[in-house]
Enzyme design. Structure first.
Site, mmCIF file in Angstrom:
data_model
loop_
_atom_site.group_PDB
_atom_site.id
_atom_site.type_symbol
_atom_site.label_atom_id
_atom_site.label_comp_id
_atom_site.label_asym_id
_atom_site.label_seq_id
_atom_site.Cartn_x
_atom_site.Cartn_y
_atom_site.Cartn_z
ATOM 1 N N HIS A 195 0.843 -1.200 0.000
ATOM 2 C CA HIS A 195 0.000 0.000 0.000
ATOM 3 C C HIS A 195 0.872 1.242 0.000
ATOM 4 O O HIS A 195 2.073 1.176 0.251
ATOM 5 C CB HIS A 195 -1.000 0.013 1.166
ATOM 6 C CG HIS A 195 -0.380 0.305 2.487
ATOM 7 N ND1 HIS A 195 -0.501 1.525 3.102
ATOM 8 C CD2 HIS A 195 0.359 -0.464 3.288
ATOM 9 C CE1 HIS A 195 0.149 1.469 4.254
ATOM 10 N NE2 HIS A 195 0.685 0.285 4.386
ATOM 11 N N ASP A 229 -4.996 -5.829 11.017
ATOM 12 C CA ASP A 229 -5.085 -4.442 10.584
ATOM 13 C C ASP A 229 -4.449 -4.363 9.191
ATOM 14 O O ASP A 229 -3.238 -4.287 9.042
ATOM 15 C CB ASP A 229 -4.313 -3.563 11.579
ATOM 16 C CG ASP A 229 -4.504 -2.096 11.268
ATOM 17 O OD1 ASP A 229 -5.133 -1.775 10.240
ATOM 18 O OD2 ASP A 229 -4.001 -1.275 12.051
ATOM 19 N N LEU A 230 -5.301 -4.392 8.161
ATOM 20 C CA LEU A 230 -4.847 -4.710 6.807
ATOM 21 C C LEU A 230 -3.659 -3.883 6.328
ATOM 22 O O LEU A 230 -2.746 -4.401 5.701
ATOM 23 C CB LEU A 230 -6.003 -4.589 5.803
ATOM 24 C CG LEU A 230 -5.680 -5.154 4.403
ATOM 25 C CD1 LEU A 230 -5.377 -6.634 4.467
ATOM 26 C CD2 LEU A 230 -6.797 -4.878 3.428
ATOM 27 N N ASP A 231 -3.658 -2.580 6.641
ATOM 28 C CA ASP A 231 -2.580 -1.745 6.122
ATOM 29 C C ASP A 231 -1.440 -1.550 7.112
ATOM 30 O O ASP A 231 -0.611 -0.670 6.948
ATOM 31 C CB ASP A 231 -3.135 -0.368 5.724
ATOM 32 C CG ASP A 231 -3.950 -0.466 4.466
ATOM 33 O OD1 ASP A 231 -3.857 -1.510 3.785
ATOM 34 O OD2 ASP A 231 -4.675 0.485 4.151
ATOM 35 N N GLU A 232 -1.392 -2.370 8.146
ATOM 36 C CA GLU A 232 -0.465 -2.056 9.218
ATOM 37 C C GLU A 232 0.340 -3.268 9.680
ATOM 38 O O GLU A 232 0.837 -3.284 10.789
ATOM 39 C CB GLU A 232 -1.252 -1.494 10.411
ATOM 40 C CG GLU A 232 -1.963 -0.202 10.126
ATOM 41 C CD GLU A 232 -1.032 1.003 10.180
ATOM 42 O OE1 GLU A 232 -0.026 0.946 10.908
ATOM 43 O OE2 GLU A 232 -1.311 2.000 9.498
#
Lengths: 288, 288, 288, 288
Positions: A195, A229-232
């Site tokens: 991302h 936490d998808l982006d983390e």
């Protein structure tokens, strides 16, 4: 240049006297020649990491299973987690996409030209758009549309494909759906997402437009293992590209795409070369 | 962040089964904890290299001499060349200069601010110009003018200073005299020089002016160990800076100075961190 | 983001008061809006360069011919060489190859994905090997084998194809034949070649093997306009990649290929965006 | 290489036909030779920017005041904001510090060696620690301690020093106090701050420790003009450094310091070279 009979032994354990020795002594006893080795000791966490590339003995057959069972006992003494990988074997990688094609395009180019030593048994998408690109490379394409109501079922189908493909890695190449916590948990440590990363950090929708408003001079991307936490999740690698005032939001997006492609490909390379260890929400990447 | 009781053990030997093990086993037996280790095996040359940072045992006194003599026997079995270095000890570095001050200036800045963990017992120059800069940093400055007739004598004086300083490294920070083959031989492997590197390569006088004529888009610098061929010894590290058409020759020279400073400092850092091995006219730099 | 009605006016002339004004005044008189402009004045050579991107008047038809003839007179007063380019028109680019496919592969990928806004009316090769790659992209492929005896004839055929293709640029994407001085002269300023650049410069055969012997820490590539001295024409752009001791000659070659691809593509981009001026054996690249 | 009689004319105005011409025509009429010029037109904001470096006429005296008043009228027709700068004049820069010395140290090094063409009439600090470093460079040092109660008074003293120094630029070189909104407003567009930039963005205390927890692979810094929101003003430039798992929090902090130094120095360079325009909460940086 990798020698054909090369294996990789990775291991991690609590820091303790003898962790290196238990690995290197075993390799010597087995007649394995260490070609390249790195260790790291996290003094704060008290955790030790080792990656050893070695050549199996040439004069005799190499019994992988015997090697494994022989090492298992010694490793247990050190509470060691470890894996043995035949470097010449190409791992199966399943790719998840939606409509954006830049990352898939780049990965398939590297796959076709042999830069990325992987097999791709399946491409899965919630949209039909990228079927043609998959066909062109003779890769099975699975269109699994998803709605809030069908999400559980769609993920079950996805999981079946991943399992039947004997995938060792799942790559979210701009897959624009949030995975369920259950699937994230199942894929922990073997699913990579990409991302954008912008400085300063922008939350919410249309991050590149926000970044444009602030006149950022750098755009970046982060490749990481997925978790709840998808982006983390734990960061594997990050890339950056300079931009300037002449970049309108759509130019920032385009630059962002470039850096996403490069960064994702690098993360996959590190993963399949068995360089990445995940622990305590972050990673160690040896010999990168 | 380096632990205070850290030592570095470097070794190189012909490639042979057990080269890693002989090091790691000894470290374990001595109760030394391996914090960071890299190996490299040059499969073409059949030469093995290892660098191990380790922490000495905490609960007892560490007898360096006993460690050395204990390891010497085992290393001999493998025709191993090796050295043990106390990481907390600052090596003595003698700097040779002429009139250009940019590299000296940069090195003294890093020295003063602690970025470069060295002692500088002497600065030697064939010109008096940089005396003031040396004085400012309270470093003895030796002005040893040189003519073709006095060269042998001047080099003898230089050698005396180097020896009396117990220098472990000599840095030619834009010293504009060719050293005699005899002195080069004496300094082999422990004297670093910096010179410009331009693409394509330009021979002869005024290289930056030649580069300007060709409209180069990059200027570079190479830091290397000196040998008989002053500008052609084993390369330690190289740096590069982009330039464009707006750079006149004097601008190229200025950019060249910047990259010379950075590249020379990095080479010194690698050397004092015991990362560099010299063999067969080139170098291995571990963990850089 | 380029506005659809954008044109580029490039001009160069001897340095003289009013060179900028003669361009900007004319653009204003013609109702053309300057969107992006750079100038450079080479104070040593006494030569002036300007590149102006402008948007044609929106409210009326834009008569390119009238624009040209109107400007011609004023430019003549300043001994100005100039050209007007419609930014939306894709130039015809003929590509010359031999057996190596990495640069062609990369250019076709950029072409196919629209990153490189060109048409490719012809690929010419002295070997048949890359026919399949050309076919795949639906680009006419001309196999023109060459021997010392047939060289003149082969170059005549090549020239016919270039002319009939209305090529505005010829790219030597690792074409391994030396062009005749006559053809070089004909192509002066509109044919781009790529070759390796190593530090220090290595002459003769197998340069990467020589570089390996020296243990280089950087490998590079230079894109340049061809002239009589095939590897030494005016430099457009240069690229570099770090390498280390673990790179065997074949790894250096592979890294070299990567940097050749990127550097050649960037040079073509600069050329078709009308950023490059060639003069006195070097180039000015505006707004790069 | 800058010609001694060089001036810089900067201007910005709403986008309108003739904005370039009004500048270039006037320069020609005044006999001024344009050596280097860049323009940018923000098509979204409808705002135009120009920076022209020119050499004043050589054969006659150059009356700056006459030049200014002559241009003022024409600029008014285009609602143009503009400034004229004598490139040979060194601007007065006041530096604000607290206890951290890395940025100050770096700036003073560049100042002393002439890389940064500025005068430093005053260094102001809320702590006495850096007095010695200022003294060493013969720069007046003002120790103005601050408490919540004395903040208004301290800022008034600070403002007096800034004004009496005839400062054209204020640099917050790790000044660890939040300035009042009033002072921020007074300094808008001529005060530069530096702060860390981490990916992803971390809010709150001890950002490097947070970044360590996440295992970031890049650390960065942002130089920006201050405004009400101290860490969020218009960005001038950003820098980045790669890091890896072996960087403990204190190593990240150290790397962060390096990139802060470089990034702040670059921002100041851009500012004093008159390359930066601030508008709508962001910047245009011409010719960087």
């Amino acid at each position: 240049m990798t020698h054909p009979d090369t294996y990789i032994l990775n291991a991690t354990s609590p820091s303790r006297l003898g962790t290196v020795d238990v690995v290197t002594r075993y390799l010597r006893e087995q007649g394995c020649y260490v070609a390249d080795m790195q260790t790291f000791d996290d003094a704060r966490a008290g955790q030790f990491f080792i990656r050893a590339e070695f050549r199996r003995p040439q004069e005799q057959a190499f019994d992988e299973e015997a090697f494994r069972s022989g090492f298992a006992g010694r490793a247990a003494d050190f509470d060691m987690e470890w894996r043995l990988t035949d470097r010449s074997r190409k791992p199966n990688v399943v790719i998840l996409v939606s409509k954006f094609d830049h990352c898939l395009n780049d990965l398939l180019y590297r796959y076709r030209t042999g830069q990325l030593a992987i097999e791709i048994p399946a491409i899965i998408s919630n949209h039909p758009d990228l079927q043609r690109l998959a066909d062109w490379h003779h890769i099975p394409f699975y269109h699994l549309p998803v709605t809030p109501e069908t999400k559980a079922e769609q993920e079950a189908q996805m999981w079946d494909i991943i399992r039947e493909s004997e995938a060792e890695l799942v790559v979210l190449a701009r897959y624009m759906q949030v995975l369920s916590p259950e699937l994230c948990t199942r894929l922990e440590g073997w699913a990579i997402n990409i991302h954008h990363s912008l400085l300063p950090g922008f939350k919410g929708a249309m991050p590149y437009h926000q970044a444009y408003q602030k006149g950022v001079k750098l755009v970046g991307a982060t490749a990481h293992y997925i978790n709840d936490d998808l982006d983390e999740g734990p960061i594997i690698t990050q890339g950056i590209q300079p931009v300037d005032h002449s970049h309108y939001p759509e130019d920032l997006v385009a630059k962002g795409r470039d850096v996403e492609c490069i960064t994702l490909a690098r993360a996959i390379q590190y993963h399949i070369e068995q360089r990445v260890f995940m622990y305590q929400g972050k990673t160690v990447v040896l010999g990168s």
